[in-house]
Design an enzyme around this catalytic site. Sequence first.
Site, mmCIF file in Angstrom:
data_model
loop_
_atom_site.group_PDB
_atom_site.id
_atom_site.type_symbol
_atom_site.label_atom_id
_atom_site.label_comp_id
_atom_site.label_asym_id
_atom_site.label_seq_id
_atom_site.Cartn_x
_atom_site.Cartn_y
_atom_site.Cartn_z
ATOM 1 N N TYR A 116 99.477 -22.054 98.036
ATOM 2 C CA TYR A 116 99.402 -22.090 96.570
ATOM 3 C C TYR A 116 100.608 -21.349 96.007
ATOM 4 C CZ TYR A 116 97.842 -21.272 91.797
ATOM 5 O OH TYR A 116 97.767 -21.237 90.439
ATOM 6 N N GLU A 204 102.549 -25.151 88.352
ATOM 7 C CA GLU A 204 101.667 -24.859 89.480
ATOM 8 C C GLU A 204 101.802 -25.907 90.580
ATOM 9 O OE1 GLU A 204 97.342 -25.672 89.256
ATOM 10 O OE2 GLU A 204 97.074 -23.519 89.535
#
Length: 395
Positions: A116, A204
């Site tokens: 992530y 993101e």
Amino acid sequence: MNIHEYQAKQLFASYGIAVPEGYAAHSADEFVTALAHFPDGPIVVKSQIHAGGRGKGAFTNGLQGGVKLAQSKAQARELASKMLGNTLVTRQTGPEGRKVQTVYFDCAAAIKKEYYLAVLLDRASARPTIIASTEGGTSIEEVAAKTPEKIVKIHIDPSLGLQDYQKRKIAFALGFKGDLLKQFGKLVTGLYQLFWEKDCSIVEVNPLITTLDDKLVALDAKVGFDDNALFRHPEISALRDLAEEDPKEIEASKYGLSYIALDGSIACLVNGAGLAMSTMDIIKYYGGDPANFLDVGGSASKDAVAAAFKIILGDSHVKGILVNIFGGIMDCDIIAQGIVEAVKETSLKLPLVVRLEGNNVINGKKTLANSGLPIISGNDMSDAAQKIVALVKET
Ligand code: ADP
Ligand code: MG
């Protein structure tokens, strides 16, 4: 403003961030042209909606998953037909789901590990912040709740930009060495540059992956922009997809009204953002739930008030309305006339409490009282809030 994954990946590519080769299609005809770019073999078919959790979502037509691996072009086309025009429900869409109007065909990557990585604006430290984790592919909120030690956070001084030692710190936390360390340095530099130059609120990548042959690739892409800076980026504004936005919010923006839909039952119509915030607070304080934030602005016209009423009434959750106006620049009587007109025009059946204060308030109150309409007057903010909460509870 948010954009779709396929648009975000094009932006990524323009900043030198590795993404799989992919093609978007908006109709069944375009499936053919898009798929012509691929050799026959595995292809990932991805529903494009402005919401995450697509992989684990489900379509109302029974298809499980908004992101599916097809083994051939024929299967990719079949899956895309089941997605396009159908409604996908994910943990981020709410139960009503979103209609898929674009499908993205993505080269299938051979995943070794998922990570992530995000750049966002951290309001607490008032700095751009990089968040990274070895636990990619799942919801970062879940990682934060269960294993917060697996998340690294780096605050960036905007006047210095992202420093090399900060890049290394994140890379080491993710376990990258050798060539992967180099690839990561380039990728995170591109991400931060994109975030900074395009006035993003979030960039993101979840998941960021390493492939079996040790390449670092952004497999998913989410980018959000600061609406107040869009005037600087016409090329970004052009990516706006109105079909993904609340039609009530679009209508409101036409009249210069700031409107944000919420989950409660008491609609608010207020002038000034600060007063709108405190109106929502006081509704909560007396046990009610606001149905929206609505700021008609400091100098709203009669038409804007009427438009605001129609937008509010377009929300079926609304069980009552609280109008809270402080007439500083605004003339309370003009507002009162706007309210009377709007109530007549919409043949309002819901309880309506109005609190007026300030410029020409005596005539404003007279206009409401003489209208013959069942408009309830609130003496002050807390009186008005208590009245509307009680009335909504009764219904
Ligand atoms: P969402 O976050 O909305 O669920 P993602 O794009 O992250 O959608 O896709 C969900 C999962 O599908 C990813 O975590 C990844 O495991 C897999 N996936 C997505 N794109 C690809 C791709 N091009 N090749 C291989 N797997 C993919
Ligand atoms: Mg994802």
